[in-house]
Design an enzyme around this catalytic site. Structure first.
Site, PDB file in Angstrom:
ATOM      1  N   LEU B  54       0.827  -1.209   0.000  1.00  0.00           N
ATOM      2  CA  LEU B  54       0.000   0.000   0.000  1.00  0.00           C
ATOM      3  C   LEU B  54       0.855   1.249   0.000  1.00  0.00           C
ATOM      4  CD1 LEU B  54      -2.847  -0.952   2.450  1.00  0.00           C
ATOM      5  CD2 LEU B  54      -2.982  -0.595  -0.015  1.00  0.00           C
ATOM      6  N   ARG B 341      -6.362  -5.555  22.365  1.00  0.00           N
ATOM      7  CA  ARG B 341      -5.541  -6.666  21.887  1.00  0.00           C
ATOM      8  C   ARG B 341      -4.466  -7.092  22.878  1.00  0.00           C
ATOM      9  NH1 ARG B 341      -4.566  -5.024  15.478  1.00  0.00           N
ATOM     10  NH2 ARG B 341      -6.730  -5.359  14.893  1.00  0.00           N
TER      11      ARG B 341
HETATM   12  C1  FAD Z   1      -3.354 -10.967   8.556  1.00  0.00           C
HETATM   13  C2  FAD Z   1      -3.250  -9.478   8.652  1.00  0.00           C
HETATM   14  C3  FAD Z   1      -4.392  -8.699   8.643  1.00  0.00           C
HETATM   15  C4  FAD Z   1      -4.307  -7.308   8.724  1.00  0.00           C
HETATM   16  N1  FAD Z   1      -5.468  -6.585   8.737  1.00  0.00           N
HETATM   17  C5  FAD Z   1      -5.392  -5.242   8.800  1.00  0.00           C
HETATM   18  C6  FAD Z   1      -6.581  -4.461   8.781  1.00  0.00           C
HETATM   19  O1  FAD Z   1      -7.694  -4.982   8.726  1.00  0.00           O
HETATM   20  N2  FAD Z   1      -6.468  -3.121   8.824  1.00  0.00           N
HETATM   21  C7  FAD Z   1      -5.245  -2.500   8.886  1.00  0.00           C
HETATM   22  O2  FAD Z   1      -5.218  -1.277   8.901  1.00  0.00           O
HETATM   23  N3  FAD Z   1      -4.114  -3.213   8.890  1.00  0.00           N
HETATM   24  C8  FAD Z   1      -4.144  -4.562   8.861  1.00  0.00           C
HETATM   25  N4  FAD Z   1      -2.975  -5.284   8.876  1.00  0.00           N
HETATM   26  C9  FAD Z   1      -1.672  -4.590   8.814  1.00  0.00           C
HETATM   27  C10 FAD Z   1      -1.390  -4.104   7.383  1.00  0.00           C
HETATM   28  O3  FAD Z   1      -1.835  -5.060   6.456  1.00  0.00           O
HETATM   29  C11 FAD Z   1       0.087  -3.836   7.098  1.00  0.00           C
HETATM   30  O4  FAD Z   1       0.658  -3.137   8.131  1.00  0.00           O
HETATM   31  C12 FAD Z   1       0.273  -3.009   5.832  1.00  0.00           C
HETATM   32  O5  FAD Z   1      -0.429  -3.576   4.771  1.00  0.00           O
HETATM   33  C13 FAD Z   1       1.727  -2.846   5.465  1.00  0.00           C
HETATM   34  O6  FAD Z   1       1.826  -2.206   4.197  1.00  0.00           O
HETATM   35  P1  FAD Z   1       3.219  -1.732   3.609  1.00  0.00           P
HETATM   36  O7  FAD Z   1       2.938  -1.125   2.287  1.00  0.00           O
HETATM   37  O8  FAD Z   1       3.923  -0.910   4.599  1.00  0.00           O
HETATM   38  O9  FAD Z   1       4.079  -3.067   3.457  1.00  0.00           O
HETATM   39  P2  FAD Z   1       3.810  -4.440   2.658  1.00  0.00           P
HETATM   40  O10 FAD Z   1       2.451  -4.570   2.141  1.00  0.00           O
HETATM   41  O11 FAD Z   1       4.345  -5.515   3.536  1.00  0.00           O
HETATM   42  O12 FAD Z   1       4.730  -4.322   1.388  1.00  0.00           O
HETATM   43  C14 FAD Z   1       6.117  -4.495   1.435  1.00  0.00           C
HETATM   44  C15 FAD Z   1       6.649  -4.400   0.023  1.00  0.00           C
HETATM   45  O13 FAD Z   1       8.044  -4.311   0.056  1.00  0.00           O
HETATM   46  C16 FAD Z   1       8.634  -5.233  -0.811  1.00  0.00           C
HETATM   47  N5  FAD Z   1       9.929  -5.554  -0.221  1.00  0.00           N
HETATM   48  C17 FAD Z   1      10.228  -5.828   1.072  1.00  0.00           C
HETATM   49  N6  FAD Z   1      11.549  -6.003   1.222  1.00  0.00           N
HETATM   50  C18 FAD Z   1      12.099  -5.833   0.007  1.00  0.00           C
HETATM   51  C19 FAD Z   1      13.437  -5.884  -0.483  1.00  0.00           C
HETATM   52  N7  FAD Z   1      14.474  -6.140   0.316  1.00  0.00           N
HETATM   53  N8  FAD Z   1      13.638  -5.673  -1.809  1.00  0.00           N
HETATM   54  C20 FAD Z   1      12.598  -5.412  -2.641  1.00  0.00           C
HETATM   55  N9  FAD Z   1      11.318  -5.341  -2.224  1.00  0.00           N
HETATM   56  C21 FAD Z   1      11.083  -5.547  -0.914  1.00  0.00           C
HETATM   57  C22 FAD Z   1       7.652  -6.362  -0.925  1.00  0.00           C
HETATM   58  O14 FAD Z   1       7.816  -7.030  -2.143  1.00  0.00           O
HETATM   59  C23 FAD Z   1       6.332  -5.591  -0.874  1.00  0.00           C
HETATM   60  O15 FAD Z   1       6.030  -5.110  -2.156  1.00  0.00           O
HETATM   61  C24 FAD Z   1      -3.043  -6.684   8.813  1.00  0.00           C
HETATM   62  C25 FAD Z   1      -1.897  -7.457   8.825  1.00  0.00           C
HETATM   63  C26 FAD Z   1      -1.987  -8.846   8.781  1.00  0.00           C
HETATM   64  C27 FAD Z   1      -0.740  -9.653   8.903  1.00  0.00           C
END
Ligand code: FAD
Ligand code: SF4
Ligand code: FES
Lengths: 256, 649
Positions: B54, B341
């Site tokens: 996201l 939680r």
């Molecule tokens: C089961 C579950 C349910 C959840 N439900 C909710 C909810 O209902 N509401 C809510 O607000 N939050 C919820 N969360 C939390 C939320 O989903 C996450 O905190 C959030 O989506 C993280 O988004 P992000 O973009 O920061 O990282 P991520 O979506 O983890 O994306 C990480 C990205 O980085 C890339 N990446 C990582 N390391 C590297 C690297 N070394 N080299 C190249 N690419 C890399 C990956 O490929 C990926 O594209 C939930 C979490 C879980 C586990």
């Protein structure tokens, strides 16, 4: 309750896209509580211990939502359980003594990378060609300005639930990607926000789809394999919109 | 340094660069005072965005729309697969559509309080302000949020919130929001503003004269190691919950990108702030690869209990009412099964540790729907939770309509991460962190449905403004060429590391070590922490790490898709992170949010903060592999929210 069963795993090994592959056979003892992929994890652990390279297979969420996993299990994309991605399949679906044949998704549009991993990037190229609504960040009006009938929103959701796993392509005798493409086209065509680009989107997505994948001849195997049970109606909807798009796009560009 | 002792001499107080002024106008005023990059000049700037969840997809798409030249990287085969896709429950926003008293100020207030007063007020306020724009943006992209019969957006109350501010898309909110951001990203790929690199893993961050100038990646299919340069680097690489091995995170989530940045000088903040979610399906065996979250909403109707007698192995149906302990209802009559939680998790641990655990491995507590089914009928419960019950049955083979579910807490989210200032820039100029990868907005505990909000706020509406302020000063500067010695040295470093794994020739798999590490971290830096436990972790982790480096077996070669090789580097970074988590937890001599030190609790067993000594962020500086990190602090002041002690009795 959990039992231990003995199964024979016949798994496809292939070093790279250009190498020839073949089956390897491994007997496995496994708890029926294990997931199918945990069974492969354990097999890999044993291979590694014996000094043999682990089998390459892909997975990430292991909850049936990311679309990363996907193999052919006894000839069926994602295996025997309906509406279930490979990662959600559990060993209790198998019986003691079963032979389990595991192969990569096989489709002309999905070259094998290694063992069970294939390249599904053509699905991204289809989205790139129009699977979006053009609205820059910050340009959106208030979300409740445009009410969307609940039924339309629900149907759009049914289509938007596609996880992009490619099982539909793998299950299709023609390696067609109609179910995947129609899911995205349908999702957007059902919403008011998707209307301005509806016809250009449909035409370009279909054209890019056809450049990678075979033609749909309405077998319906795609729906049977689909972990999200995307309806075949979306394919009919796509076909109808595509015909209309051909006419409208020409009319819009003044070539009538 | 001894816990509670004065900061080390070389420890500094960090400047968050929050502008002065009344909080409600801070962001608006600041947007006006920041430097802008003229539209025709934007294309002269190259920006690297790592991660397409996201936070990363929204950032890359928006920067592309603005006209920057963006390179986006993900180790997944497609940007759509990021872990964000798995979020279920929903996304908060202060829209106040239900007219039930919500406001930007209330969302701000709830988030600061929910974070147990360990977050930065100015960031949280900005988050609450832009939350409303996220819903507009996502709806315009075609995200099919739930609607009422009038066709307007529906809301629900989530995680004990007193207002209904959570927008949701069935149980797949993360999926739909990510597909929205992904489609915006793919539109920019088509437009040529974003160059997309799938299956590319960041393995180093490169600095020149103290400023981030690029990254080094490894192509996971060909094994090729490549330098990439840019004017700025944005990390959107997610959280580190998989340090516990078993967690609800996707299998590939890891800390490597953030950690490699840390090793290059970026401060790592509050690593001990981790969130353990109370309702997950317990592990069924040693081969368990990950844990599945069961939505928090189940606690609205399910009653949590364990047998009163320790070691009672009878099945639930055979345990009479009088021999059941509904411990949450007993201890917290006001909130009962709906305590937050962290409280629910800790109490489950207490009863299981005392020998009351249920299930074949005695590692769970019951979540019982019998009363709800009798009261509302089978169909009503099926309508509310049918999907979840099916999912539970698919995984466990047990029918939750006829016997209670078994649940247990699991690692779910990490509040700690790279330290960033108000601009979301790390202390390394030109290096930014967004989404779960940074530490910024949730303090010591994240509220349900607020992670999706934060990731998209950062990517769509904050970073695209703040990055311009920094880039404007670089106009005319070329990027550092990738043949510069800083890049060639970094590439060589990555290649060395790869060949080191392949030549170690030990006896155990990477997963074996990861599982063992996870046990240490779970037992000692999990739901409840003690000085003794943390000290033993601080001796066990380095010992196991030595074994890992000497005895790991990574087969195959560097020039093919080699999953063991990928994992080896990630697990190595988890080892270092785990050690820092233990130190951070040891030095934070208080309990707050997800960080519970048994030495610091009230007479009723609740978390006891120490605002006089610990109302600060701890941000750790890497000093090389052989020297412990230095603990710097950022003071937290609360001018708009009054500090109080949480109570749920
Ligand atoms: C089961 C579950 C349910 C959840 N439900 C909710 C909810 O209902 N509401 C809510 O607000 N939050 C919820 N969360 C939390 C939320 O989903 C996450 O905190 C959030 O989506 C993280 O988004 P992000 O973009 O920061 O990282 P991520 O979506 O983890 O994306 C990480 C990205 O980085 C890339 N990446 C990582 N390391 C590297 C690297 N070394 N080299 C190249 N690419 C890399 C990956 O490929 C990926 O594209 C939930 C979490 C879980 C586990
Ligand atoms: S339509 Fe179904 S089978 Fe095809 S990609 Fe989507 S979810 Fe997978
Ligand atoms: S691993 Fe995500 S759908 Fe199977």
């Amino acid at each position: 309750m959990s039992d231990i069963i003995s199964v024979t795993v016949k798994v496809w090994r292939q070093d790279g896209p250009d190498s020839s592959g073949g089956f390897e056979t491994h007997p496995q003892q496994i708890s029926t509580d294990a997931s199918f992929l945990e069974m492969l994890d354990l097999l890999n652990e044993q291979l590694n211990d014996r000094g043999e390279e682990p089998i390459v297979f892909e997975s990430d969420c292991r909850e049936g939502i990311c679309g990363t996993c996907g193999v052919m299990i006894n000839g069926r994309a994602h295996g025997p359980q309906k509406a279930t991605a490979t990662c959600q399949l559990h060993m209790r679906e198998f019986a003691d003594g079963d032979e389990i044949v595991i192969e990569p998704f096989r489709a002309a549009g999905f070259p094998v990378i290694r063992d069970l991993a294939v390249d599904r990037s053509p699905l991204d190229h289809i989205i790139e060609s129009g699977g979006y609504i053009s609205v820059g960040s910050g340009a959106a009006p208030d979300a409740n300005l445009t009410p969307v009938p609940r039924d339309a929103a629900e149907q759009a959701f049914d289509a938007a639930a596609c996880i992009g796993c490619g099982a539909c392509v793998a299950a299709c005798p023609n390696s067609a990607a109609q179910l995947f493409t129609s899911a995205k086209v349908g999702h957007m065509a059902l919403l008011p926000q998707g209307q301005p680009e509806r016809w250009s989107r449909t035409e370009s997505m279909v054209e890019v789809m056809e450049s990678y994948f075979g033609s749909c001849t309405n077998h319906g195997e795609c729906h049977e394999a689909c972990p999200k049970e995307i309806s075949l109606d979306f394919i009919a909807y796509l076909n109808r919109d595509y015909v209309k798009a051909k006419v409208k796009n020409r009319a819009l560009s003044g070539q009538r | 340094m001894e816990p509670g002792a004065a900061p080390q001499p070389n420890s500094t107080v960090l400047d968050s660069k929050v502008p002065d002024g009344p909080i409600a106008d801070l962001w608006e005023n600041h947007k006006f005072s920041m430097n802008l990059v003229n539209p025709s000049n934007k294309r002269k700037f190259e920006v690297i965005v790592v991660g397409t969840g996201l936070a990363g997809a929204s950032a890359a798409a928006t920067l592309g729309e603005l006209g920057y030249r963006v390179k986006a990287f993900t180790f997944h085969d497609s940007p759509r697969r990021a872990h964000s896709i798995a979020a279920q429950g929903g996304i908060n926003a202060a829209k106040n559509y239900p007219n039930d008293g919500d406001s930007v100020h209330r969302l701000f207030y709830d988030t600061v309080k929910g974070g147990d007063y360990r977050s930065r007020e100015a960031n949280v306020h900005r988050l609450a302000e832009v939350s409303v724009n996220i819903i507009d943006q996502a709806t315009a992209q075609g995200v099919p949020f739930a609607r009422d019969y009038g066709g307007l957006l529906d809301n629900r109350s989530f995680g004990g919130a007193q207002v209904s501010r959570t927008f949701y898309a069935r149980g797949q909110t993360g999926q739909q929001l990510l597909l929205g951001a992904y489609s915006a990203l793919m539109r920019q790929v088509a437009a040529g503003t974003v160059e997309l690199h799938n299956r590319s893993e960041l393995l180093d961050v490169v600095l020149k004269d103290g400023r981030a100038c690029g990254i080094v990646t490894r192509d996971l299919v060909s094994g090729e190691v490549t330098p990439h340069s840019a004017h700025a680097v944005v990390l959107a690489t997610g959280g580190y919950g998989n340090v516990y091995f078993l967690s609800t995170n996707a299998m590939m989530c890891n800390v490597t990108a953030a950690w490699r940045a840390h090793r290059r000088g970026a401060l790592f903040a509050n690593p001990c702030y981790t969130q353990i979610h109370p309702t997950c399906i317990p592990a069924s065996d040693d081969f368990q690869s990950k844990l599945t979250l069961m939505s928090e909403s189940l606690r609205n109707d399910g009653r949590i209990w364990v047998p009163s007698g320790a070691g009672d192995a009878r099945s639930a149906a055979d345990i009479p009412e009088a021999e059941r302990d509904y411990y949450l209802e007993r201890k917290y009559p006001a909130f009962g099964n709906l305590v937050p939680r962290d409280v629910a998790s800790r109490n489950a641990k207490t009863v299981v540790d005392a020998g009351h655990g249920v299930g074949p491995l005695n590692n769970g507590v019951f979540l019982d729907f019998a009363v709800a089914i009798e009261r509302d009928g089978h169909d009503a419960i099926a309508a509310r939770y049918g999907n979840l019950f099916d999912m539970y049955q698919r995984i466990t083979g047990e029918n939750p309509y006829t016997s209670p579910m078994r649940i247990y807490p699991a690692s779910h989210y990490t509040m700690g991460g790279l330290w960033v200032d108000y601009h979301l820039m790390t202390n390394v100029p030109g290096l930014y962190a967004v989404g779960e990868a940074n530490f910024s907005d949730h303090g010591a505990n994240r509220l349900g449905a607020s992670a999706l909000m934060q990731g998209l706020a950062d990517g769509y509406f904050v970073l695209p403004y703040t990055i311009g302020d920094d880039l404007a000063g670089l106009l005319g500067d070329p990027v550092v060429p990738t043949n510069d010695p800083v890049f060639t040295a970094a590439v060589a470093g990555v290649e060395d590391e790869t060949s080191r794994w392949l030549s170690t020739n030990g006896s155990r798999s990477v997963d074996h070590f990861h599982r063992e590490l996870g046990r240490i971290v779970w037992d000692n830096i999990g739901m409840a922490r003690t000085e003794t436990g943390l000290r033993s972790a601080l001796s066990d982790i380095p010992a196991l790490r030595d074994e890992f480096h000497n005895d790991v077996r990574v087969l195959g070669s560097a020039d093919t898709l080699n999953q063991s090789l990928e994992k080896a580097g990630r697990v190595a970074d988890f080892f270092d992170l785990a050690e820092l988590m233990a130190r951070d937890a040891l030095e934070r001599e208080e309990s707050c949010g997800g960080h519970f030190r048994e030495e610091h609790q009230t007479a009723e067993g609740e978390a006891q903060r120490d605002d006089d000594n610990f109302s600060h962020v701890a941000a750790w500086e890497w000093n090389g592999s052989d020297t412990p990190q230095t603990r710097h602090i950022e003071e937290l002041t609360f001018d708009n929210v009054a500090l109080s002690q949480r109570s749920y009795k």
